[in-house]
Design a protein around this motif. Structure first.
Motif, PDB file in Angstrom:
ATOM      1  N   ILE A   1      -2.359   2.987  -1.982  1.00 57.97           N
ATOM      2  CA  ILE A   1      -3.625   2.392  -1.553  1.00 57.97           C
ATOM      3  C   ILE A   1      -4.627   3.512  -1.294  1.00 57.97           C
ATOM      4  O   ILE A   1      -4.327   4.476  -0.587  1.00 57.97           O
ATOM      5  N   MET A   2      -5.815   3.379  -1.884  1.00 57.55           N
ATOM      6  CA  MET A   2      -6.916   4.309  -1.642  1.00 57.55           C
ATOM      7  C   MET A   2      -7.922   3.599  -0.749  1.00 57.55           C
ATOM      8  O   MET A   2      -8.622   2.680  -1.179  1.00 57.55           O
ATOM      9  N   LEU A   3      -8.002   4.002   0.505  1.00 54.63           N
ATOM     10  CA  LEU A   3      -8.860   3.364   1.503  1.00 54.63           C
ATOM     11  C   LEU A   3     -10.084   4.225   1.766  1.00 54.63           C
ATOM     12  O   LEU A   3      -9.954   5.416   2.068  1.00 54.63           O
ATOM     13  N   ASP A   4     -11.272   3.624   1.646  1.00 50.34           N
ATOM     14  CA  ASP A   4     -12.504   4.355   1.940  1.00 50.34           C
ATOM     15  C   ASP A   4     -12.649   4.537   3.450  1.00 50.34           C
ATOM     16  O   ASP A   4     -12.228   3.679   4.233  1.00 50.34           O
ATOM     17  N   GLU A   5     -13.271   5.632   3.861  1.00 52.51           N
ATOM     18  CA  GLU A   5     -13.445   5.891   5.297  1.00 52.51           C
ATOM     19  C   GLU A   5     -14.283   4.816   5.985  1.00 52.51           C
ATOM     20  O   GLU A   5     -14.192   4.617   7.197  1.00 52.51           O
ATOM     21  N   SER A   6     -15.083   4.061   5.198  1.00 55.20           N
ATOM     22  CA  SER A   6     -15.904   2.997   5.774  1.00 55.20           C
ATOM     23  C   SER A   6     -15.120   1.714   5.997  1.00 55.20           C
ATOM     24  O   SER A   6     -15.644   0.767   6.584  1.00 55.20           O
TER      25      SER A   6
ATOM     26  N   SER B   1      -9.362  -9.398   4.468  1.00 59.23           N
ATOM     27  CA  SER B   1      -8.533 -10.596   4.315  1.00 59.23           C
ATOM     28  C   SER B   1      -7.933 -10.695   2.917  1.00 59.23           C
ATOM     29  O   SER B   1      -6.755 -11.035   2.751  1.00 59.23           O
ATOM     30  N   SER B   2      -8.721 -10.389   1.891  1.00 55.24           N
ATOM     31  CA  SER B   2      -8.207 -10.468   0.510  1.00 55.24           C
ATOM     32  C   SER B   2      -7.190  -9.366   0.241  1.00 55.24           C
ATOM     33  O   SER B   2      -6.219  -9.557  -0.494  1.00 55.24           O
ATOM     34  N   LEU B   3      -7.399  -8.208   0.854  1.00 48.32           N
ATOM     35  CA  LEU B   3      -6.430  -7.110   0.713  1.00 48.32           C
ATOM     36  C   LEU B   3      -5.085  -7.503   1.314  1.00 48.32           C
ATOM     37  O   LEU B   3      -4.038  -7.337   0.661  1.00 48.32           O
TER      38      LEU B   3
ATOM     39  N   GLY C   1      -1.995   5.791 -17.203  1.00 53.16           N
ATOM     40  CA  GLY C   1      -0.857   4.953 -16.859  1.00 53.16           C
ATOM     41  C   GLY C   1      -0.971   4.275 -15.509  1.00 53.16           C
ATOM     42  O   GLY C   1       0.047   3.869 -14.943  1.00 53.16           O
ATOM     43  N   PHE C   2      -2.189   4.139 -14.977  1.00 50.20           N
ATOM     44  CA  PHE C   2      -2.387   3.454 -13.709  1.00 50.20           C
ATOM     45  C   PHE C   2      -3.228   2.200 -13.931  1.00 50.20           C
ATOM     46  O   PHE C   2      -4.182   2.207 -14.705  1.00 50.20           O
ATOM     47  N   ASP C   3      -2.857   1.112 -13.254  1.00 50.45           N
ATOM     48  CA  ASP C   3      -3.688  -0.079 -13.206  1.00 50.45           C
ATOM     49  C   ASP C   3      -4.296  -0.155 -11.817  1.00 50.45           C
ATOM     50  O   ASP C   3      -3.879   0.577 -10.918  1.00 50.45           O
ATOM     51  N   PHE C   4      -5.276  -1.008 -11.614  1.00 49.44           N
ATOM     52  CA  PHE C   4      -5.919  -1.039 -10.306  1.00 49.44           C
ATOM     53  C   PHE C   4      -6.415  -2.437  -9.957  1.00 49.44           C
ATOM     54  O   PHE C   4      -6.646  -3.280 -10.830  1.00 49.44           O
ATOM     55  N   ARG C   5      -6.553  -2.656  -8.663  1.00 48.51           N
ATOM     56  CA  ARG C   5      -7.243  -3.830  -8.118  1.00 48.51           C
ATOM     57  C   ARG C   5      -8.180  -3.329  -7.026  1.00 48.51           C
ATOM     58  O   ARG C   5      -7.857  -2.361  -6.329  1.00 48.51           O
TER      59      ARG C   5
ATOM     60  N   TYR D   1      -4.428   0.246  -5.392  1.00 53.37           N
ATOM     61  CA  TYR D   1      -5.428  -0.580  -4.719  1.00 53.37           C
ATOM     62  C   TYR D   1      -6.575   0.317  -4.241  1.00 53.37           C
ATOM     63  O   TYR D   1      -6.344   1.333  -3.577  1.00 53.37           O
ATOM     64  N   PHE D   2      -7.815  -0.064  -4.576  1.00 52.12           N
ATOM     65  CA  PHE D   2      -8.995   0.590  -4.036  1.00 52.12           C
ATOM     66  C   PHE D   2      -9.626  -0.333  -3.000  1.00 52.12           C
ATOM     67  O   PHE D   2      -9.862  -1.504  -3.281  1.00 52.12           O
ATOM     68  N   VAL D   3      -9.867   0.200  -1.811  1.00 53.36           N
ATOM     69  CA  VAL D   3     -10.398  -0.606  -0.708  1.00 53.36           C
ATOM     70  C   VAL D   3     -11.674   0.058  -0.194  1.00 53.36           C
ATOM     71  O   VAL D   3     -11.639   1.188   0.310  1.00 53.36           O
ATOM     72  N   SER D   4     -12.810  -0.662  -0.321  1.00 55.05           N
ATOM     73  CA  SER D   4     -14.092  -0.086   0.079  1.00 55.05           C
ATOM     74  C   SER D   4     -15.141  -1.182   0.150  1.00 55.05           C
ATOM     75  O   SER D   4     -15.086  -2.157  -0.621  1.00 55.05           O
ATOM     76  N   PRO D   5     -16.142  -1.038   1.044  1.00 55.40           N
ATOM     77  CA  PRO D   5     -17.255  -1.996   1.031  1.00 55.40           C
ATOM     78  C   PRO D   5     -18.196  -1.758  -0.145  1.00 55.40           C
ATOM     79  O   PRO D   5     -19.018  -2.613  -0.466  1.00 55.40           O
ATOM     80  N   LYS D   6     -18.072  -0.600  -0.797  1.00 50.92           N
ATOM     81  CA  LYS D   6     -18.898  -0.257  -1.957  1.00 50.92           C
ATOM     82  C   LYS D   6     -17.982   0.048  -3.138  1.00 50.92           C
ATOM     83  O   LYS D   6     -17.713   1.200  -3.467  1.00 50.92           O
ATOM     84  N   LEU D   7     -17.493  -1.005  -3.769  1.00 54.53           N
ATOM     85  CA  LEU D   7     -16.511  -0.837  -4.834  1.00 54.53           C
ATOM     86  C   LEU D   7     -17.073  -0.130  -6.057  1.00 54.53           C
ATOM     87  O   LEU D   7     -16.322   0.437  -6.853  1.00 54.53           O
ATOM     88  N   GLU D   8     -18.394  -0.133  -6.210  1.00 53.81           N
ATOM     89  CA  GLU D   8     -18.986   0.540  -7.359  1.00 53.81           C
ATOM     90  C   GLU D   8     -18.718   2.046  -7.337  1.00 53.81           C
ATOM     91  O   GLU D   8     -18.750   2.711  -8.382  1.00 53.81           O
ATOM     92  N   LEU D   9     -18.398   2.591  -6.155  1.00 51.44           N
ATOM     93  CA  LEU D   9     -18.083   4.017  -6.053  1.00 51.44           C
ATOM     94  C   LEU D   9     -16.812   4.370  -6.823  1.00 51.44           C
ATOM     95  O   LEU D   9     -16.614   5.514  -7.232  1.00 51.44           O
TER      96      LEU D   9
END
Length: 421
Positions: free
Chosen positions: A54-59, A40-42, A30-34, A10-18
Motif C-alpha cells: 500500500i502506498m499511502l499519501d501523507e495527506s 471507506s472504499s479502501l 509487472g505491477f497492477d494497481f487500484r 494500492y495507491f491511497v491519496s486525496p489527489k489520485l492524479e498525482l
C-alpha cells in the motif's frame, strides 16, 4: 500487454492524479494497481482483495488523515505500507513508524527508486530454503541430519558415495556441503581438495563432520579446503544455527561474485556458465533450447544526450523487465554494457522470438524520465536455436549474428539466426 503475473499495489491519496502516470508505468514492470481517495472504499477493498503493498499519501484520504487511517488499516493489512511525503524529520518518521508505516518515499516519487524499493521488499519476503548436501557413509547420521535440518525447513540430500559428489553439486546446487572426514573410499579432506580445484565450486562452503575432537586434526582438515568443522554428536539447535549462518554467508558472497552490481542480474561470466550448463542438459536430454542476445538501440546517444545516470536508469529498467519475465533468475544476465542475454529453456526459436518480441514492445512503451520530461528507448535482439553439435559459444555467435542483422535492418526488432547448413 504483460507476459508475467502482476502484483497488486494500492495507491491511497486525496489527489489520485498525482499517481496516475506512476501507476501506469508500474504496469510495464509487472505491477497492477487500484486507487482510493476515500478511507471507506479502501477498507472495504481490503476485505476482498489484498494487495502486495500500500502506498499511502501523507495527506491521507479525502475524509481522514494518514494518522487516522493507519490504526484500522494495519489491523486489516499486515503487508508493507509505504508513506509518500514531502520530507519528514526523524521525530515524525518515528511517529508514523509506530503507527505501522514500514518505509518512506519522497515526493516527487521516482519510478526507478520505487521499483528498487519494491524489489527489495519482495526479496525480503521470498526466503528460499537452504539446500544442504550431506556426504556420509553412515545412514544413522544421515537420518539424524535429515530429521533435524528438514524439520527446520531446509532442503536435504544425502549421498553415500563421495565419488559422485561432483554430479550432485552440479544438479542439486546446494548452499552448503557437509562432508564426513572418514569414509571407506577416501577421506573428506581429499574430496574437498578435488572440489576446490573446480572454479565453479570455489565459493561453496565445505563443512567437515566427524567425531574427531582433536583441535590440531580439525585444523589440518580445514587447511585442505574446508571452511568449518562440526562434531557429529552436537545438539540439534547448534547444527541448525551453524548450517544457517554459514549458508546465508555463502548466499551473500555468491551474490556479490555472480551478479552485476548495477542490475542484480548474472554477470557476463556466470550467464555464459549458465548457458553452458543448459546446453549440456539440452543435448543430454534432447530438449529444446533457444538463446537471445539483446542490445539497447543508440545507447551511446542516450548517454550523450541525457547523461550517464539516466543511461543507468534505462539499463535498470530493461533489466527489471527481463528479470520479471523469466521464471528462473539464472536465465537472464547482463552480457556487457547495454547487452543482455536470455536463456529460453524448452523453447523453440520461434516461440523464444515471440516472447522476446513481447518484451521489446513493453520496453519501447516505457517512458524514461529526464530533467526535460520523458523519452522512449528501444532494443534489438537476435535469437538462435540450439542444434545438434552446437556448443554454448556456437549458440552465442549465432544469436549475436542475428542481432547484428536486426540492427542493420533498422533496429527495434528481433532477428532470427539461420539454421546451420
Amino acid at each position: 500487454m504483460s507476459i508475467f503475473a502482476k502484483k497488486l499495489v494500492y495507491f491511497v491519496s486525496p489527489k489520485l492524479e498525482l499517481f496516475q502516470e506512476l501507476a501506469r508505468q508500474l504496469q510495464f514492470f509487472g505491477f497492477d494497481f487500484r486507487a482510493f481517495d476515500r478511507n471507506s472504499s479502501l477498507l472495504a477493498a481490503l476485505y476482498t482483495d489484498k494487495p502486495s503493498i500500500i502506498m499511502l499519501d501523507e495527506s491521507g484520504t479525502s475524509d481522514v488523515t494518514a494518522s487516522q487511517c493507519l490504526p484500522l488499516l494495519t489491523k486489516l493489512f499486515k503487508g508493507p505500507i509505504f508513506l509518500a511525503n514531502y520530507g519528514f524529520d526523524l521525530a515524525k518518521q518515528l511517529e508514523y513508524l509506530r503507527l505501522g508505516v514500514t518505509d518512506f518515499v519522497s515526493h516527487p516519487i521516482s519510478l526507478q527508486s520505487l521499483i528498487d524499493r519494491l524489489d527489495q521488499q519482495e526479496e525480503k519476503e521470498l526466503v528460499r530454503p537452504y539446500k544442504v548436501l550431506l556426504v556420509d557413509d553412515s545412514e544413522t547420521v544421515a537420518k539424524w541430519a535429515h530429521s533435524v535440518l528438514n524439520g527446520a525447513g531446509m532442503l536435504f540430500k544425502h549421498l553415500t558415495d563421495p565419488l559422485r559428489v561432483i554430479d550432485s553439486l552440479e544438479s542439486f546446487q546446494p548452499d552448503i556441503l557437509l562432508l564426513d572426514v572418514y569414509m571407506p573410499q577416501c577421506k573428506g579432506d581429499e574430496i574437498a581438495k578435488l572440489i576446490r580445484q573446480r572454479p565453479q565450486f570455489d565459493s561453496i562452503p565445505i563443512v567437515f563432520l566427524s567425531t574427531e575432537t582433536h583441535r590440531g586434526r580439525q585444523l589440518m582438515a580445514r587447511s585442505m579446503g574446508g571452511d568449518d568443522f562440526l562434531v557429529k554428536n552436537m545438539e540439534a539447535d547448534e547444527l541448525i544455527a551453524a548450517v544457517g549462518i554459514i549458508a546465508e554467508r555463502y548466499r551473500t558472497l555468491r551474490r556479490w561474485m555472480t551478479r552485476d552490481s548495477l542490475t542484480g542480474l548474472l554477470n557476463h561470466t556466470n550467464i555464459v556458465e549458465s548457458l553452458s550448463r543448459e546446453v549440456t542438459r539440452a543435448h543430454k536430454e534432447s530438449r529444446q533450447l533457444a538463446y537471445a542476445m539483446i542490445d539497447i538501440d543508440f545507447f551511446k546517444q542516450i548517454n550523450d544526450k541525457y547523461g550517464h545516470p539516466v543511461g543507468d536508469r534505462v539499463i535498470k529498467s530493461l533489466s527489471r523487465l527481463l528479470k520479471a519475465s523469466m521464471p528462473n533468475p539464472d536465465a537472464v544476465g547482463r552480457y556487457g554494457g547495454e547487452e543482455f542475454a536470455l536463456i529460453w529453456t524448452d523453447h523453440t526459436q520461434i516461440r523464444a522470438a515471440q516472447r522476446t518480441d513481447e518484451l521489446r514492445i513493453l520496453f519501447h512503451e516505457l517512458a524514461h524520465s529526464n530533467e526535460n520530461g520523458h523519452f522512449n528507448a528501444s532494443f534489438s535482439a537476435g535469437v538462435a536455436q540450439l542444434e545438434d553439435g552446437m556448443t554454448a559459444q556456437d549458440l552465442i555467435d549465432a544469436a549475436d549474428k542475428a542481432l547484428y542483422q536486426a540492427k542493420a535492418a533498422g533496429r527495434n526488432q528481433v532477428g532470427l539466426a539461420s539454421k546451420q547448413p
